[in-house]
Scaffold this active site. Structure first.
Site, PDB file in Angstrom:
ATOM      1  N   ASP A  28       0.864  -1.062  -0.053  1.00 33.04           N
ATOM      2  CA  ASP A  28      -0.044  -0.039  -0.034  1.00 33.04           C
ATOM      3  C   ASP A  28       0.845   1.381   0.153  1.00 33.04           C
ATOM      4  O   ASP A  28       0.508   2.133   0.642  1.00 33.04           O
ATOM      5  CB  ASP A  28      -1.016  -0.030   1.326  1.00 33.04           C
ATOM      6  CG  ASP A  28      -1.963   1.095   1.199  1.00 33.04           C
ATOM      7  OD1 ASP A  28      -2.414   1.338   2.207  1.00 33.04           O
ATOM      8  OD2 ASP A  28      -2.362   1.539   0.059  1.00 33.04           O
ATOM      9  N   LYS A  88       2.885   3.279  -5.871  1.00 31.06           N
ATOM     10  CA  LYS A  88       2.200   2.332  -6.858  1.00 31.06           C
ATOM     11  C   LYS A  88       3.341   1.777  -7.749  1.00 31.06           C
ATOM     12  O   LYS A  88       3.275   0.691  -8.148  1.00 31.06           O
ATOM     13  CB  LYS A  88       0.979   2.874  -7.520  1.00 31.06           C
ATOM     14  CG  LYS A  88       1.444   4.236  -8.446  1.00 31.06           C
ATOM     15  CD  LYS A  88       0.050   4.717  -8.957  1.00 31.06           C
ATOM     16  CE  LYS A  88       0.262   6.083  -9.473  1.00 31.06           C
ATOM     17  NZ  LYS A  88       0.803   5.928 -11.129  1.00 31.06           N
ATOM     18  N   ASP A 100      -3.408  -2.797  -2.232  1.00 29.69           N
ATOM     19  CA  ASP A 100      -4.482  -1.841  -2.536  1.00 29.69           C
ATOM     20  C   ASP A 100      -4.301  -1.092  -3.547  1.00 29.69           C
ATOM     21  O   ASP A 100      -3.202  -1.206  -4.261  1.00 29.69           O
ATOM     22  CB  ASP A 100      -4.113  -0.739  -1.216  1.00 29.69           C
ATOM     23  CG  ASP A 100      -5.377   0.149  -0.908  1.00 29.69           C
ATOM     24  OD1 ASP A 100      -5.200   1.158  -0.469  1.00 29.69           O
ATOM     25  OD2 ASP A 100      -6.531  -0.258  -1.368  1.00 29.69           O
ATOM     26  N   ASN A 101      -5.102  -0.432  -3.888  1.00 31.10           N
ATOM     27  CA  ASN A 101      -5.390   0.758  -5.161  1.00 31.10           C
ATOM     28  C   ASN A 101      -5.017   0.193  -6.555  1.00 31.10           C
ATOM     29  O   ASN A 101      -4.466   1.002  -7.231  1.00 31.10           O
ATOM     30  CB  ASN A 101      -4.315   1.850  -4.695  1.00 31.10           C
ATOM     31  CG  ASN A 101      -4.586   2.357  -3.318  1.00 31.10           C
ATOM     32  OD1 ASN A 101      -3.714   2.269  -2.630  1.00 31.10           O
ATOM     33  ND2 ASN A 101      -5.616   2.994  -3.087  1.00 31.10           N
ATOM     34  N   GLU A 105     -11.149   4.730  -0.769  1.00 30.93           N
ATOM     35  CA  GLU A 105     -11.581   5.254   0.658  1.00 30.93           C
ATOM     36  C   GLU A 105     -12.247   6.454   0.750  1.00 30.93           C
ATOM     37  O   GLU A 105     -11.872   7.300   0.177  1.00 30.93           O
ATOM     38  CB  GLU A 105     -10.126   5.254   1.477  1.00 30.93           C
ATOM     39  CG  GLU A 105      -9.180   5.925   1.071  1.00 30.93           C
ATOM     40  CD  GLU A 105      -7.966   5.189   0.291  1.00 30.93           C
ATOM     41  OE1 GLU A 105      -8.407   4.099  -0.295  1.00 30.93           O
ATOM     42  OE2 GLU A 105      -6.982   5.597   0.069  1.00 30.93           O
TER      43      GLU A 105
HETATM   44  O1  7JQ Z   1      -5.169   4.397  -1.065  1.00 37.27           O
HETATM   45  C1  7JQ Z   1      -4.563   5.341  -1.659  1.00 37.27           C
HETATM   46  C2  7JQ Z   1      -5.003   6.474  -2.395  1.00 37.27           C
HETATM   47  C3  7JQ Z   1      -4.443   7.344  -2.782  1.00 37.27           C
HETATM   48  C4  7JQ Z   1      -5.091   8.597  -3.432  1.00 37.27           C
HETATM   49  C5  7JQ Z   1      -4.479   9.193  -4.581  1.00 37.27           C
HETATM   50  C6  7JQ Z   1      -5.214  10.099  -5.306  1.00 37.27           C
HETATM   51  C7  7JQ Z   1      -6.520  10.426  -4.871  1.00 37.27           C
HETATM   52  F1  7JQ Z   1      -7.210  11.706  -5.495  1.00 37.27           F
HETATM   53  C8  7JQ Z   1      -7.285   9.949  -3.771  1.00 37.27           C
HETATM   54  C9  7JQ Z   1      -6.515   8.912  -3.179  1.00 37.27           C
HETATM   55  C10 7JQ Z   1      -3.030   7.504  -2.822  1.00 37.27           C
HETATM   56  C11 7JQ Z   1      -2.153   6.429  -2.355  1.00 37.27           C
HETATM   57  C12 7JQ Z   1      -0.999   6.372  -1.798  1.00 37.27           C
HETATM   58  N1  7JQ Z   1      -0.506   5.221  -1.465  1.00 37.27           N
HETATM   59  C13 7JQ Z   1      -0.927   4.372  -1.137  1.00 37.27           C
HETATM   60  N2  7JQ Z   1      -2.366   4.342  -0.791  1.00 37.27           N
HETATM   61  C14 7JQ Z   1      -3.069   5.492  -1.649  1.00 37.27           C
HETATM   62 MG    MG Z   2      -3.857   2.721  -0.389  1.00 36.45          MG
END
Ligand code: 7JQ
Ligand code: MG
Length: 214
Positions: free
Chosen positions: A140, A143, A168-169, A198
């Site tokens: 997580d 990326k 994740d993601n 999230e």
């Molecule tokens: O879960 C995540 C979400 C986002 C993110 C990016 C852009 C946005 F607009 C909203 C959320 C970035 C992350 C970086 N590292 C780990 N996890 C992440």
């Molecule tokens: Mg994440």
């Protein structure tokens, strides 16, 4: 702006949380993210998927890449058996400092060992710390590091038949090279869990579970 989120979250936690209670800390962080401003914690919806995979795997040695504020570290640690070993790696020292305080306040110091530094430098150190392999890895962090770090984990002999990688993601922000790698690799058996970003019901995201079959 997202810049400084971790400091504003910490101020809120200091004022409102019930010390020594990991579930209360998790709920406090989620409430802040729903009502004040969203942070890049895995959150409650994808967090439930993570909880279920941890409980199903019942791992004794766990690695998390990307601590941020410690939210998923608490979710994972809360579901680990006694005498398990759980390491979380964070490269950003400001985020790590907030995570340390949040983990301490939640009373989970003895369950979580945080390492501060780049994952590519931390991963080669685990064998020397007495880790034979990881039963579960939660990915997580940045990326672009998903694929190289999973390759490095295998190269270091830290994956064993049955080791579970939870990422994740994989939809948003997305890690296309990782998904392509893991889904087309005969050494992994992957399952996709469609969900939502999230704290954003309207944005699609997903968790990928990949079991290492060696
Ligand atoms: O879960 C995540 C979400 C986002 C993110 C990016 C852009 C946005 F607009 C909203 C959320 C970035 C992350 C970086 N590292 C780990 N996890 C992440
Ligand atoms: Mg994440």
């Amino acid at each position: 702006t997202a810049e400084g989120f971790h400091l504003r979250l910490l101020e809120h936690v200091r004022k409102t949380v019930k010390p020594g209670d990991a579930s209360n800390m998790i709920a406090t962080i989620d409430n802040y993210c729903y009502t004040v401003e969203s942070g890049m914690n895995v959150g409650d919806v994808k967090g439930k998927i993570l909880d279920d995979i941890v409980l199903e795997t019942n791992p004794t040695t766990v690695l998390e890449l990307g601590t941020f504020c410690g939210y998923s570290a608490l979710r994972i640690a809360r579901n680990l058996p006694e005498n398990s070993r759980f390491f979380t790696v964070e490269f950003n020292p400001e985020h790590a400092a907030v995570a340390k305080e949040i983990i301490h306040t939640a009373g989970m110091d003895d369950k979580i060992q945080m390492l501060i530094g780049p994952s590519q430098e931390m991963i080669p150190q685990f064998k020397g710390m007495g880790v034979s392999h990881f039963d579960l890895v939660f990915v997580d962090h940045e990326k672009d590091l998903y694929k190289p770090d999973v390759i490095l984990l295998e190269k270091e002999g830290l994956l064993k038949k049955g080791s579970v990688i939870v990422a994740d993601n994989v939809v948003y922000p997305g890690s296309p090279d990782y998904i392509d790698y893991v889904r087309n690799n005969p050494k992994f058996k992957s399952t996709n869990y469609m969900s939502e970003l999230e704290y954003h019901k309207d944005v699609v995201d997903a968790i990928e579970k990949s079991i290492y079959i060696g």
